[in-house]
Design a protein around this motif. Sequence first.
Motif, PDB file in Angstrom:
ATOM      1  N   THR A  45     -55.838 -73.059  50.197  1.00  0.00           N
ATOM      2  CA  THR A  45     -54.705 -72.688  51.053  1.00  0.00           C
ATOM      3  C   THR A  45     -53.671 -72.021  50.155  1.00  0.00           C
ATOM      4  O   THR A  45     -53.717 -72.181  48.925  1.00  0.00           O
ATOM      5  CB  THR A  45     -54.051 -73.919  51.716  1.00  0.00           C
ATOM      6  OG1 THR A  45     -53.499 -74.704  50.687  1.00  0.00           O
ATOM      7  CG2 THR A  45     -55.048 -74.715  52.521  1.00  0.00           C
ATOM      8  N   GLN A  46     -52.773 -71.314  50.802  1.00  0.00           N
ATOM      9  CA  GLN A  46     -51.762 -70.601  50.014  1.00  0.00           C
ATOM     10  C   GLN A  46     -50.897 -71.587  49.216  1.00  0.00           C
ATOM     11  O   GLN A  46     -50.555 -71.354  48.064  1.00  0.00           O
ATOM     12  CB  GLN A  46     -50.874 -69.790  50.958  1.00  0.00           C
ATOM     13  CG  GLN A  46     -50.093 -68.727  50.254  1.00  0.00           C
ATOM     14  CD  GLN A  46     -49.382 -67.828  51.249  1.00  0.00           C
ATOM     15  OE1 GLN A  46     -49.338 -68.127  52.435  1.00  0.00           O
ATOM     16  NE2 GLN A  46     -48.860 -66.739  50.785  1.00  0.00           N
ATOM     17  N   ARG A  47     -50.583 -72.693  49.873  1.00  0.00           N
ATOM     18  CA  ARG A  47     -49.734 -73.685  49.204  1.00  0.00           C
ATOM     19  C   ARG A  47     -50.450 -74.249  47.974  1.00  0.00           C
ATOM     20  O   ARG A  47     -49.855 -74.419  46.917  1.00  0.00           O
ATOM     21  CB  ARG A  47     -49.390 -74.811  50.173  1.00  0.00           C
ATOM     22  CG  ARG A  47     -48.284 -75.721  49.674  1.00  0.00           C
ATOM     23  CD  ARG A  47     -48.008 -76.822  50.655  1.00  0.00           C
ATOM     24  NE  ARG A  47     -49.206 -77.636  50.859  1.00  0.00           N
ATOM     25  CZ  ARG A  47     -49.619 -78.560  49.993  1.00  0.00           C
ATOM     26  NH1 ARG A  47     -48.957 -78.775  48.890  1.00  0.00           N
ATOM     27  NH2 ARG A  47     -50.708 -79.242  50.230  1.00  0.00           N
ATOM     28  N   TYR A  49     -52.682 -72.758  46.276  1.00  0.00           N
ATOM     29  CA  TYR A  49     -52.740 -71.728  45.244  1.00  0.00           C
ATOM     30  C   TYR A  49     -51.457 -71.740  44.412  1.00  0.00           C
ATOM     31  O   TYR A  49     -51.488 -71.748  43.183  1.00  0.00           O
ATOM     32  CB  TYR A  49     -52.958 -70.348  45.884  1.00  0.00           C
ATOM     33  CG  TYR A  49     -52.784 -69.224  44.890  1.00  0.00           C
ATOM     34  CD1 TYR A  49     -53.776 -68.958  43.949  1.00  0.00           C
ATOM     35  CD2 TYR A  49     -51.611 -68.484  44.865  1.00  0.00           C
ATOM     36  CE1 TYR A  49     -53.593 -67.965  42.997  1.00  0.00           C
ATOM     37  CE2 TYR A  49     -51.422 -67.497  43.920  1.00  0.00           C
ATOM     38  CZ  TYR A  49     -52.407 -67.232  42.999  1.00  0.00           C
ATOM     39  OH  TYR A  49     -52.222 -66.252  42.048  1.00  0.00           O
ATOM     40  N   ALA A  78     -42.457 -67.859  47.196  1.00  0.00           N
ATOM     41  CA  ALA A  78     -43.711 -68.551  47.469  1.00  0.00           C
ATOM     42  C   ALA A  78     -43.548 -69.495  48.649  1.00  0.00           C
ATOM     43  O   ALA A  78     -44.393 -69.577  49.545  1.00  0.00           O
ATOM     44  CB  ALA A  78     -44.155 -69.321  46.227  1.00  0.00           C
ATOM     45  N   THR A  82     -45.483 -69.189  52.184  1.00  0.00           N
ATOM     46  CA  THR A  82     -46.337 -70.305  52.602  1.00  0.00           C
ATOM     47  C   THR A  82     -45.924 -70.820  53.974  1.00  0.00           C
ATOM     48  O   THR A  82     -46.754 -71.090  54.845  1.00  0.00           O
ATOM     49  CB  THR A  82     -46.232 -71.455  51.569  1.00  0.00           C
ATOM     50  OG1 THR A  82     -46.441 -70.911  50.281  1.00  0.00           O
ATOM     51  CG2 THR A  82     -47.235 -72.540  51.845  1.00  0.00           C
ATOM     52  N   ASN A  85     -47.052 -68.587  56.633  1.00  0.00           N
ATOM     53  CA  ASN A  85     -48.485 -68.749  56.835  1.00  0.00           C
ATOM     54  C   ASN A  85     -48.805 -69.989  57.662  1.00  0.00           C
ATOM     55  O   ASN A  85     -49.663 -69.982  58.536  1.00  0.00           O
ATOM     56  CB  ASN A  85     -49.144 -68.901  55.459  1.00  0.00           C
ATOM     57  CG  ASN A  85     -50.269 -67.919  55.321  1.00  0.00           C
ATOM     58  OD1 ASN A  85     -50.610 -67.245  56.287  1.00  0.00           O
ATOM     59  ND2 ASN A  85     -50.839 -67.831  54.139  1.00  0.00           N
TER      60      ASN A  85
END
Length: 949
Positions: A45-47, A49, A78, A82, A85
Amino acid sequence: MEFQQQQQQQQQQQQQRQCGRRIPNVVAHLHFEGLTHSNGEGRLTQREYFAFRLFPRNSEFSTILCGGKLFQQFIVDAWAATEQNRLNYIRMNQSDLRADLYQGLAYALQDDGERNMNLENLGRRIILPSSHIGSARNMFELFQDSMAITRFFQHPDIFGTMTANPNWHRIREPCQVDRIVCAEFPDEQEDPELFDMVLKYMVHGPCTRDRCLDETGQCTKHFPKSFQDQTAMDQDGYPLYRQRNDGRSFEKHGFFFNNSHVVPYNPGLIRKLHLHLPGMHRVIFNTRDDPLTISNRGQVQRTRLTEFFRMCATNENARRLTYQEFPQHYVWKQQESTWKIRERSFAISRLYFARPAEGECFYLRLLLTTIAGPRSFEDLRTVNGVVHGTFKDACNALGLLQDDGDYYGKDFVLICVMTCVIVFANTMDYLSQVKKKYTILAFFLLMRYYPIPTLNWSHHRGNRFIDEQLQWNREDLELYVQEHEPQFNEDQRYCYDVILSSIEDQSGVVFFVNGPADTGKTFLYNIVTANVRSKGKIVICVASSGIAALLLHGGRTAHSTFKIPFEVDEYSMCTINKNSGYADVFREASLIIWDEVPMQHRHCAEAVDRSLRDIRDSNSPFGGVTVVFGGDFRLILPVIPRGSRPQIVGACLRRSTIWQHVRILNLSINMRLQNASPANREFAQWLLQVGDGSNFDDASSNMIQLHNWINIVSSIRCLIDNIYNNIDDMSLHEDQYFRDRTILSARNTDVDLINKEILQSFPGNLETFRSVDSNIVEAGADNHVAYPSDYLNSLDLSSIPLSKLDLKIGCPIILLQNLAPKQGLCNGARMVLTRFSHGVLEARLLFGPHAGEHVFIPRISLTPSTALPFHFSRRQFPVRLAFAMTINKSQGQSVKYVGLDIRVPVFSHGQLYVALSRATSPHHISALLPQNSTLSNTVNVVYPEVLLQ
Ligand SMILES: Nc1ncnc2c1ncn2[C@@H]1O[C@H](COP(=O)(O)OP(=O)(O)OP(=O)(O)O)[C@@H](O)[C@H]1O
């Protein structure tokens, strides 16, 4: 080596907390695997990452972490990316559960008639739940919660935010945490409602892969938590909430939960009241369910609101409560879908908010916050036996809406209100509210009922403002002067002569007539005025208050005469156009008399000074016109909300640049005491000492010994009985009864309580008038916040009437606005209520030149002068009950029997002096001191720096 590992571990833990969530060790591990997967599905997940990138590692130099300010910017970006998203995810991945109102569902089934209809087409998706922290709905709910708390506990005095050192011992005390946060199931018997809510909303689980489990099968939220016997703090100051292993577990959706599954919560903040129109309660259904089963379930579903109606229909006690008040006394049993009497604990509830744009839902909410004990939706729509078709009509009939309906009731209502509106009303918005046809009709009625003007303005060619000032009968004035002039005492004679010679010489002196009460200031002003007017000259008589203006011949308030702006500052000018006919009056004026000037902000006098210099093209004070200020600096000074002593003193005329031009004239002979007994004279002397602050118990204290003639009473009941004896006997209540009596207190809240108590004993039927409170949206304001009307209703501000006004025929009331000062309808005017209807009150004036006359008071829209962070208007009759009033409001009124409630002592300069000097006889003053006081002394506040020697 071991030490290094330990340090690394600690660093890692700290970093995890900064990211808001513990990152599974596996993420760190993954880096070494080449960042291939994080959750077992081959995707990050973006978080995750970003969390991965932010993690410090010995094996890698982190450019990001060493980026200084760029690092901070990176984190913010960021987080924003996130969050965006996450929102997209929620939007795109709703479950197939849908929600619709029962009525919509029933209609759909009726129309379709088919059992195999497609439920996919019904209802609407639940887009972003309010449980999503930070979502618009979540923020709105938090806002509404705080409004509900504020409504209940009243306006907050202090709003504090704090950042604290986590090691500070006070916030590490577990008992402090337990007071606010709970992480266990409440007792099911003790508080079943709270229990239901905790079970419904505040348990975590069951944990599933797509919700919270990581690939090792661990809950990423660390549920179930390990049991804790006591709340404690970990080494970083994070609380470990008390979650005892008490053996209890409860079933939900086939799973069992115990205290270790409870999400921390605040017991006071999770209760909410649902609101829905008839047949509009929400039915949650699954697209796989049978449509008829859903419909039947919806039909019999009992909601909190329908059950509230049922309780009101069957239970006498329930009938005393509004829907909003109900949960303070009853608890909702979720499983049985019924209300039970609350035996323990406390709850503030709030109704779901509805905006005016939501139509009937808004009006239903309004009725539910207003009407006690409705038995059904129909009962809510019934007003005085008439069943109205809509909730809006019912609100209208109850006067809860801003509607023209106020103006077309009985004839007398129409005539009188329109008379007030058109002739006296200073508010143009009033006219704009009234439809044109009624305005025209009212003009015709006015022509029939209103007295013919004394001057024929239609043939008038000159300046009507000047002619109005010169319309006095000069012979009558001469006779008046001849009759009264010889009565002057020595002081008055001196003042009279110097004022007249200043006018004669056109020397434009600014005088200040300094004299305590009853030294004949008004007597002097009226004879000076008559003398100057009898010579065909213009005298402008003003006073700072409407009440004082009534006593001056041709007197008006300073604000309206000089057109002083409402918000005045050191640069303000009066809004008089230099080229206008009105300005000519000031160019021609020979004398200005301004009474009670010490209670007005110096900026007002300065604005008049600046404007007159401009209008009269002269740089002399007030453009060279003779000015007579008058008053007594012992009395109450300008009111500065929450002002400190330097601010109040700084607002006085004595601190103005004008004061250097002022010539002081003293009056010292009390004319009322001319034939008084020695005892009365002694009391008057004592009063002056109170005003001067020269009789304090000792130099360092602010306490004074009350005069032994003052009757000290032991309770509020005794005070009321002393002043309003036989209040329950209607036959005794002549106007003189109320003219002679008042109870004074320093604070509005105490005054309201005393008024309420006396009204209960007062004979007659109670009538309640409710205000219409509305948000004022400023043009161009973007994020306008709609404050719920029940919150606005709960605001009790001194400058506007109460939202819920309880009155009885025959009770005394006090006017809060200058409606028509010339007719005696000025701020502070006391009167007796004689009749009322939906849109107008009829009352009889108690004081002044118009005493005994009947007047009409319309409902008007007022905005509070108190500084609030938002604007709202209240439409209500501009009156309050007047059995008791504040000391500030009493200035300028004299009564025979004065009751003084000084349980909470006076807090500002001059208040005690004003309160005690209201009584015309010292034998009729009763005082109530704080409960435990053994001595008959009280606080007196005097600022000697403003007093004249
Ligand atoms: N020279 C006088 N001869 C007879 N009566 C007088 C004289 N001066 C004042 N009075 C009377 O004394 C009473 C008090 O006077 P007045 O109301 O003018 O005093 P004041 O200083 O204006 O009082 P306050 O400050 O309370 O308004 C009035 O009834 C007034 O008629």
